[in-house]
Design a protein around this motif. Structure first.
Motif, PDB file in Angstrom:
ATOM      1  N   ALA A 120      59.818  15.161  43.387  1.00 27.28           N
ATOM      2  CA  ALA A 120      58.761  16.040  42.858  1.00 27.28           C
ATOM      3  C   ALA A 120      59.269  16.862  41.678  1.00 27.28           C
ATOM      4  CB  ALA A 120      58.209  16.946  43.959  1.00 27.28           C
ATOM      5  N   GLY A 121      60.480  17.382  41.778  1.00 30.19           N
ATOM      6  CA  GLY A 121      61.049  18.160  40.678  1.00 30.19           C
ATOM      7  C   GLY A 121      61.271  17.330  39.436  1.00 30.19           C
ATOM      8  N   LEU A 122      61.749  16.092  39.623  1.00 25.48           N
ATOM      9  CA  LEU A 122      61.969  15.214  38.471  1.00 25.48           C
ATOM     10  C   LEU A 122      60.637  14.842  37.821  1.00 25.48           C
ATOM     11  CD1 LEU A 122      63.958  13.609  36.713  1.00 25.48           C
ATOM     12  CD2 LEU A 122      63.690  11.711  38.340  1.00 25.48           C
ATOM     13  N   ILE A 123      59.627  14.582  38.623  1.00 27.44           N
ATOM     14  CA  ILE A 123      58.301  14.273  38.069  1.00 27.44           C
ATOM     15  C   ILE A 123      57.822  15.440  37.205  1.00 27.44           C
ATOM     16  CG2 ILE A 123      55.868  13.960  38.666  1.00 27.44           C
ATOM     17  CD1 ILE A 123      56.855  12.371  41.157  1.00 27.44           C
ATOM     18  N   SER A 124      57.910  16.632  37.728  1.00 24.71           N
ATOM     19  CA  SER A 124      57.481  17.814  36.967  1.00 24.71           C
ATOM     20  C   SER A 124      58.287  17.965  35.685  1.00 24.71           C
ATOM     21  CB  SER A 124      57.614  19.067  37.826  1.00 24.71           C
ATOM     22  OG  SER A 124      56.734  18.990  38.920  1.00 24.71           O
ATOM     23  N   ASN A 125      59.583  17.711  35.782  1.00 26.24           N
ATOM     24  CA  ASN A 125      60.445  17.801  34.600  1.00 26.24           C
ATOM     25  C   ASN A 125      60.031  16.770  33.550  1.00 26.24           C
ATOM     26  OD1 ASN A 125      62.749  18.711  33.071  1.00 26.24           O
ATOM     27  ND2 ASN A 125      63.775  16.822  33.699  1.00 26.24           N
ATOM     28  N   PHE A 126      59.808  15.529  33.964  1.00 28.34           N
ATOM     29  CA  PHE A 126      59.393  14.503  33.005  1.00 28.34           C
ATOM     30  C   PHE A 126      58.055  14.860  32.364  1.00 28.34           C
ATOM     31  CE2 PHE A 126      61.935  10.632  34.796  1.00 28.34           C
ATOM     32  CZ  PHE A 126      63.052  11.040  34.107  1.00 28.34           C
ATOM     33  N   PHE A 127      57.112  15.380  33.153  1.00 27.93           N
ATOM     34  CA  PHE A 127      55.801  15.715  32.606  1.00 27.93           C
ATOM     35  C   PHE A 127      55.828  16.974  31.737  1.00 27.93           C
ATOM     36  CE2 PHE A 127      53.322  13.099  35.907  1.00 27.93           C
ATOM     37  CZ  PHE A 127      53.081  12.093  34.985  1.00 27.93           C
TER      38      PHE A 127
END
Length: 154
Positions: A120-127
């Motif tokens: 979830a954190g990586l998804i938010s970071n990518f977005f």
């Protein structure tokens, strides 16, 4: 906010209930779940003993060098499951993932491998990068497509 998207059940419902022989003619293998077959429609691990299809699916149809297809599991009779925004289903969070960030031209502009419990954190970071249009999650060990991730606000 992000949204993990299942594959649409109508892409596979024509296979539901067919005989093993009819499925084999369509290059679909029939297996029995050992309790760890991740269905791409229900976004769940299929129960032990459940009939499951192993088939080839074009998960990246974009007109780019990254166009791709690979094997996926779909449960016989699977219904679409749409997780809440920012929710990661257990069938995804319980596995090692390869996360690939694509731009609008369907080109990979970032990628990482991460424990599913931290995705979830990586998804938010990518977005947070405005050039990222969508993400693909893959199960890292076998490379199979898991799900597409979009921004929950569109």
């Amino acid at each position: 906010m992000f949204q993990i998207n299942p594959l649409p059940e109508n892409a596979f419902s024509h296979l539901y209930g067919l005989s093993d022989e009819d499925l084999a003619r369509q290059n679909v293998q029939v297996h029995v779940s050992d309790g760890g077959a991740p269905c791409r429609v229900s976004l769940t691990d299929l129960a032990e003993g459940q009939r499951v299809f192993l088939l080839n699916f074009e998960h990246q149809p974009g007109k780019s060098p990254y166009r791709s297809r690979h094997a996926i599991y779909v449960g016989d009779g699977a219904l679409e499951n749409h997780p809440a925004p920012d929710a990661v289903p257990a069938s995804i969070s319980s596995r090692l993932l390869s996360v690939r960030a694509f731009n609008a031209a369907h080109e990979i502009i970032d990628a990482d491998v991460i424990d599913g419990h931290e995705v979830a954190g990586l998804i938010s970071n990518f977005f947070s990068n405005p050039d990222v249009d969508y993400l693909h999650l893959h199960f890292a060990k076998r490379g199979c497509f898991a799900a597409k991730v979009t921004r929950a606000d569109g």
